[in-house]
Scaffold this motif. Structure first.
Motif, PDB file in Angstrom:
ATOM      1  N   GLY A   1     -44.923  74.308 109.997  1.00 11.70           N
ATOM      2  CA  GLY A   1     -45.406  75.014 111.110  1.00 11.70           C
ATOM      3  C   GLY A   1     -47.067  74.820 111.250  1.00 11.70           C
ATOM      4  N   LYS A   2     -47.659  74.768 109.958  1.00 12.47           N
ATOM      5  CA  LYS A   2     -49.241  74.525 110.112  1.00 12.47           C
ATOM      6  C   LYS A   2     -49.522  73.167 110.673  1.00 12.47           C
ATOM      7  CE  LYS A   2     -53.407  75.426 109.426  1.00 12.47           C
ATOM      8  NZ  LYS A   2     -54.140  76.588 110.207  1.00 12.47           N
ATOM      9  N   ALA A   3     -48.667  71.999 110.131  1.00  5.34           N
ATOM     10  CA  ALA A   3     -48.926  70.708 110.741  1.00  5.34           C
ATOM     11  C   ALA A   3     -48.551  70.606 112.290  1.00  5.34           C
ATOM     12  CB  ALA A   3     -47.992  69.674 109.953  1.00  5.34           C
ATOM     13  N   ALA A   4     -47.560  71.297 112.617  1.00  4.40           N
ATOM     14  CA  ALA A   4     -47.370  71.460 114.113  1.00  4.40           C
ATOM     15  C   ALA A   4     -48.204  71.832 114.838  1.00  4.40           C
ATOM     16  CB  ALA A   4     -45.811  72.016 114.521  1.00  4.40           C
ATOM     17  N   ALA A   5     -49.022  72.930 114.433  1.00  2.00           N
ATOM     18  CA  ALA A   5     -50.052  73.560 115.305  1.00  2.00           C
ATOM     19  C   ALA A   5     -51.345  72.693 115.319  1.00  2.00           C
ATOM     20  CB  ALA A   5     -50.206  75.165 114.307  1.00  2.00           C
ATOM     21  N   ARG A   6     -51.532  71.961 114.293  1.00  6.70           N
ATOM     22  CA  ARG A   6     -52.620  71.243 114.197  1.00  6.70           C
ATOM     23  C   ARG A   6     -52.498  69.881 115.247  1.00  6.70           C
ATOM     24  NH1 ARG A   6     -54.356  68.664 109.458  1.00  6.70           N
ATOM     25  NH2 ARG A   6     -56.467  68.101 110.713  1.00  6.70           N
ATOM     26  N   LEU A   7     -51.212  69.433 115.210  1.00  4.32           N
ATOM     27  CA  LEU A   7     -51.055  68.421 116.042  1.00  4.32           C
ATOM     28  C   LEU A   7     -51.197  68.699 117.372  1.00  4.32           C
ATOM     29  CD1 LEU A   7     -49.497  65.843 116.909  1.00  4.32           C
ATOM     30  CD2 LEU A   7     -47.499  66.829 116.902  1.00  4.32           C
ATOM     31  N   LYS A   8     -50.642  69.767 117.983  1.00  6.94           N
ATOM     32  CA  LYS A   8     -50.985  70.253 119.269  1.00  6.94           C
ATOM     33  C   LYS A   8     -52.370  70.542 119.642  1.00  6.94           C
ATOM     34  CE  LYS A   8     -49.736  71.788 123.398  1.00  6.94           C
ATOM     35  NZ  LYS A   8     -49.642  70.781 124.410  1.00  6.94           N
ATOM     36  N   GLU A   9     -53.054  71.118 118.689  1.00 11.43           N
ATOM     37  CA  GLU A   9     -54.449  71.680 118.883  1.00 11.43           C
ATOM     38  C   GLU A   9     -55.277  70.334 119.068  1.00 11.43           C
ATOM     39  OE1 GLU A   9     -55.744  73.761 115.576  1.00 11.43           O
ATOM     40  OE2 GLU A   9     -54.462  75.662 116.274  1.00 11.43           O
TER      41      GLU A   9
ATOM     42  N   VAL B   1     -52.716  86.384 101.820  1.00 11.01           N
ATOM     43  CA  VAL B   1     -52.284  85.383 102.485  1.00 11.01           C
ATOM     44  C   VAL B   1     -50.879  85.001 101.724  1.00 11.01           C
ATOM     45  CG1 VAL B   1     -52.896  82.884 102.990  1.00 11.01           C
ATOM     46  CG2 VAL B   1     -54.402  84.664 102.505  1.00 11.01           C
ATOM     47  N   VAL B   2     -49.794  84.436 102.659  1.00 13.95           N
ATOM     48  CA  VAL B   2     -48.594  83.956 101.949  1.00 13.95           C
ATOM     49  C   VAL B   2     -47.957  83.041 102.565  1.00 13.95           C
ATOM     50  CG1 VAL B   2     -47.900  86.517 101.689  1.00 13.95           C
ATOM     51  CG2 VAL B   2     -47.376  85.602 103.697  1.00 13.95           C
ATOM     52  N   MET B   3     -47.393  82.084 102.048  1.00 13.97           N
ATOM     53  CA  MET B   3     -46.697  80.957 102.575  1.00 13.97           C
ATOM     54  C   MET B   3     -45.004  81.146 102.540  1.00 13.97           C
ATOM     55  SD  MET B   3     -47.001  77.191 101.371  1.00 13.97           S
ATOM     56  CE  MET B   3     -48.461  76.670 102.401  1.00 13.97           C
ATOM     57  N   VAL B   4     -44.446  80.815 103.573  1.00 16.65           N
ATOM     58  CA  VAL B   4     -43.010  80.800 103.726  1.00 16.65           C
ATOM     59  C   VAL B   4     -42.477  79.766 102.936  1.00 16.65           C
ATOM     60  CG1 VAL B   4     -40.938  80.836 105.038  1.00 16.65           C
ATOM     61  CG2 VAL B   4     -42.993  81.793 105.872  1.00 16.65           C
TER      62      VAL B   4
ATOM     63  N   GLY C   1     -43.289  76.487 104.606  1.00 14.18           N
ATOM     64  CA  GLY C   1     -44.635  75.922 104.710  1.00 14.18           C
ATOM     65  C   GLY C   1     -45.423  76.899 105.904  1.00 14.18           C
ATOM     66  N   ASP C   2     -44.981  77.841 106.591  1.00 14.09           N
ATOM     67  CA  ASP C   2     -45.779  78.650 107.535  1.00 14.09           C
ATOM     68  C   ASP C   2     -46.470  79.373 106.662  1.00 14.09           C
ATOM     69  OD1 ASP C   2     -44.452  77.394 109.737  1.00 14.09           O
ATOM     70  OD2 ASP C   2     -43.185  78.772 110.194  1.00 14.09           O
ATOM     71  N   VAL C   3     -47.653  79.675 107.323  1.00 16.32           N
ATOM     72  CA  VAL C   3     -48.860  80.467 106.704  1.00 16.32           C
ATOM     73  C   VAL C   3     -49.089  81.777 107.306  1.00 16.32           C
ATOM     74  CG1 VAL C   3     -51.146  80.658 105.714  1.00 16.32           C
ATOM     75  CG2 VAL C   3     -49.783  78.591 105.117  1.00 16.32           C
TER      76      VAL C   3
ATOM     77  N   THR D   1     -47.722  84.543  97.577  1.00 17.23           N
ATOM     78  CA  THR D   1     -49.112  84.478  97.700  1.00 17.23           C
ATOM     79  C   THR D   1     -49.604  83.145  97.857  1.00 17.23           C
ATOM     80  OG1 THR D   1     -49.091  86.706  96.687  1.00 17.23           O
ATOM     81  CG2 THR D   1     -51.226  85.301  96.622  1.00 17.23           C
ATOM     82  N   ALA D   2     -50.544  82.934  98.667  1.00 14.51           N
ATOM     83  CA  ALA D   2     -51.138  81.565  99.072  1.00 14.51           C
ATOM     84  C   ALA D   2     -52.550  81.401  99.024  1.00 14.51           C
ATOM     85  CB  ALA D   2     -50.415  81.218 100.423  1.00 14.51           C
ATOM     86  N   PHE D   3     -53.428  82.158  98.242  1.00  8.64           N
ATOM     87  CA  PHE D   3     -54.609  81.941  98.098  1.00  8.64           C
ATOM     88  C   PHE D   3     -55.012  80.613  97.581  1.00  8.64           C
ATOM     89  CE2 PHE D   3     -54.568  86.706  97.851  1.00  8.64           C
ATOM     90  CZ  PHE D   3     -55.493  86.857  99.054  1.00  8.64           C
ATOM     91  N   ALA D   4     -53.836  80.170  96.569  1.00 14.75           N
ATOM     92  CA  ALA D   4     -53.780  78.804  95.955  1.00 14.75           C
ATOM     93  C   ALA D   4     -52.494  78.240  96.530  1.00 14.75           C
ATOM     94  CB  ALA D   4     -54.077  78.946  94.536  1.00 14.75           C
TER      95      ALA D   4
END
Length: 677
Positions: A244-252, A530-533, A545-547, A581-584
């Motif tokens: 999801g993150k990579a998809a959002a960055r691609l469109k942006e 902060v969480v990651m799916v 991978g969605d955050v 949790t996804a701080f790291a």
């Protein structure tokens, strides 16, 4: 050497069973590896203990991302990711079992595998797949499903590579001049060449390192496709990425590139307006119609994707099964364009598809006919040194962007040194630049101090802690500010366990941030978490991978905000069963993302390779901090190359040779199975 095979002995089989149990108990093997080996053994009628041992190793390698095991690679098992203790114990046991006199795993296992009822030996038993769980082919041992995926992918790719679309007319060259700056020097403009290669191919790979302009090129390619289409309004274009993150960055990234193009071609240019109206990028799972708890996809050969062009970013993360299913779901006349960095880490799951496709990208191997078409379409001349009259079909649809437009950046120079494995230059860069730092004997508390010292992270968490100022209509904008602010800082770890792994780092970061009152109260959910799916959930519209970030919603209820399709998706925290949790996060999980300040924690060096380092370094946008337990970890990691067991390159070469009437036999007699051979 021909070794005399002996009837399997019950005592030998019992030794193997006991060893597998001990290795699983020690954590050297997954319990899943042992279970699969026992299943194969059962299907083979409690046969040769060597097959039992080989099955366990093959299952273990699949968990490490390998599609197969090449017999004879036992001296390189550690390089394939196997723990040294397991590699030594396994080899010692195999050579102590019948047949007597074996000096390698290949000698010990070849005959047993060929004779096993659980193994399909392809060279001897050619014909229809008998459905056995293991396959032995060209000196490689496969779990049957991965051999099947490799074969299907190679067949699909070669068929599409041969089927060149109708060539666009002369307006392409004029559009190239409108879309691209004039060449800065006499060298070839590889971004223009990439567009020309994509226009002449049903499948195309555009690879290149950070700053080479992959999405810059992709935006111009989309405009070109729309500008030269007979019915541009009917052209169906889909954007996708593995996460999801990579998809959002691609469109942006594409939207940003299109905005810059507006001043060049005019805001009212029909092709530009159509490109700007392309639907937001989706994850590959969403694109193909994944459903919770079901491996079947909505789109497949019998129900193709409604798309004429599919553009996939971060293709290095796409594993063998997903790439196969994507190709099979494409309509026959559709184009597929893959963007990615061949030097990044391969997918977490089995396969290294992008690396296999780009194996010879640096050398070009373009046929004269390809070079002629590129010249006609783009006005660019491919250097004669990159041309090859006998160039393989695969090379005609692969292009490498060769110039970084971030040259001069200290992070770019560090990435270049890492890519080349130059430890001296990497060390000099880390110790000589203000935006780079190196804690050579780091502890967890120092990583926490780096987080507290980061102004961007502090301001973001203070914004989350304060809550939304204004009515509910402003809540989405507030959540987006928090989510974007979180991109200012992230800790990236080489491993999950250990004192400097993801789990320990998340505990330390939560402790440090809570001590400064930057996080809300409660456990396990609190404002600012902060969480990651970690698992696809199509019912919730979330994918691996969605955050997201936990925030107080209406009536002070705690909900988790995810950025999706330019807006925010709110999910009640209680409904999220598969998040962490996804701080790291691990370096693997960071692919497709970019952070203002990336803190890269290598720990004692376990699992650190050159590709992992390169991937981690290139996640940093403006600042990088490296944390190691000992100074030598950097040099050791740079010397260690990632290797993936794969037969895809061999299969592509063999498929092309077969179609051309040539021999499929590899002249070395031992085709390399690893992505960097």
């Amino acid at each position: 050497m021909n070794l005399q095979r002996q009837p399997p002995q019950p005592q030998a089989r019992q030794r193997v069973l006991q060893a597998l149990q001990e290795w699983a108990a020690r954590g050297w093997l997954r319990r899943l590896d042992r279970a699969l080996a026992l299943l194969v053994d059962e299907l083979g009628g409690a046969g040769d203990p060597q097959v039992l041992l080989a099955s366990a190793l093959l299952a273990h390698l699949e968990g490490l991302g390998h599609a197969c095991l090449r017999l004879g690679d036992e001296h390189e098992l550690v390089g394939l990711g196997v723990q040294p203790e397991l590699a030594e114990a396994l080899r010692g046991l195999a050579l102590d079992l019948p047949p007597a006199g074996a000096s390698s795993l290949a000698q010990a296992w070849q005959g047993a595998l060929q004779d096993s009822p659980a193994v399909w030996f392809v060279e001897r038993d050619a014909g229809e797949d008998p459905g056995r769980p293991l396959v032995l082919e060209a000196g490689r041992l496969y779990l049957r499903r991965y051999r099947d995926f490799e074969q299907r992918l190679a067949t699909q790719w070669l068929a599409r590579a041969r089927d060149e679309p109708e060539q666009p007319g002369g307006e392409v060259a004029a559009w190239m001049d409108r879309l691209f700056d004039p060449p800065a020097d006499a060298g070839a403009d590889w971004q223009r060449i990439a567009c020309a290669i994509a226009l002449r191919s049903r499948v195309c790979v555009i690879t290149g390192g950070p700053g080479t302009g992959k999405t810059y090129t992709a935006a111009r390619l989309l405009v070109l496709l729309l500008a030269t289409a007979e019915q541009p309004r009917q052209l169906r274009i889909a954007l996708a990425a593995p996460t999801g993150k990579a998809a959002a960055r691609l469109k942006e990234s594409i939207d940003s590139a299109l905005l810059l193009l507006a001043s060049r071609v005019g805001e009212d240019a029909p092709a530009l307006r159509l490109a700007a109206a392309i639907e937001p990028a989706r994850t590959l799972h969403a694109l193909l119609g994944a459903r919770s708890g079901d491996r079947r996809l909505r789109h497949h050969p019998g129900h193709p994707l409604p798309a004429d062009v599919v553009l996939v970013d971060e293709a290095s993360m796409v594993h063998l099964e997903m790439m196969t299913r994507l190709l099979e779901a494409l309509p026959a006349q559709a184009r597929l364009v893959l963007l990615g960095d061949r030097d990044q880490l391969a997918s977490v799951e089995a396969g290294a598809v992008l690396a296999d496709l780009c194996r010879h990208a640096a050398q070009g191997h373009y046929r004269p006919g390809t070079a002629s078409q590129v010249l006609r379409l783009s006005g660019q001349t491919i250097d004669p040194g990159l041309q090859d009259p006998q160039g393989p079909l695969l090379a005609q649809s692969v292009v490498m962007l060769r110039r970084s437009h971030r040259f001069g950046s200290s992070i770019a120079r560090l990435a270049d040194a890492v890519q080349r494995g130059d430890a001296a230059q990497a060390r000099a860069a880390l110790l000589g630049q203000a935006e780079l730092g190196w804690l050579q004997q780091a502890e967890a508390t120092q990583v926490g101090e780096l987080a507290l010292a980061d102004r961007g992270l502090r301001e973001c968490l203070e914004l989350a802690r304060a809550g939304c100022v204004g009515d509910d209509s402003q809540r989405d904008a507030w959540a987006l500010r928090v989510l974007r602010g979180l991109e200012s800082f992230r800790v990236l770890c080489a491993v999950r366990g250990g004192p400097l792994g993801v789990e320990a780092m998340n505990r330390e970061l939560e402790r440090a941030l809570r001590a400064r009152d930057l996080l809300g109260s409660g456990s396990p959910w609190f404002a600012g978490r902060v969480v990651m799916v970690t698992r696809n959930d199509s019912d919730l519209g979330l994918f691996n991978g969605d955050v997201g970030v936990a925030l107080h919603g209406p009536a002070d209820a705690l909900r988790v905000a995810f950025a999706q399709r330019g807006g925010v998706r709110w999910i009640a925290a209680a409904r999220l069963d598969h998040v962490e949790t996804a701080f790291a996060i691990t370096v693997h999980k960071s692919q497709g993302s970019e952070f203002g300040h990336a803190v890269v924690v290598l720990g004692d060096g376990h699992g650190v390779t050159r590709e992992l380092l390169y991937t981690a370094v290139t996640r940093a946008r403006s600042r990088l901090s490296l944390c190691t337990a000992q100074p030598q970890v950097l040099e050791q990691g740079l010397a260690r190359l990632t290797r993936r067991g794969s037969g895809l390159s061999r299969r592509l070469r063999a498929g092309e040779a077969l179609a051309d009437g040539g021999s499929t036999k590899d002249p070395t007699g031992n085709i390399g199975s690893n992505t960097n051979q």
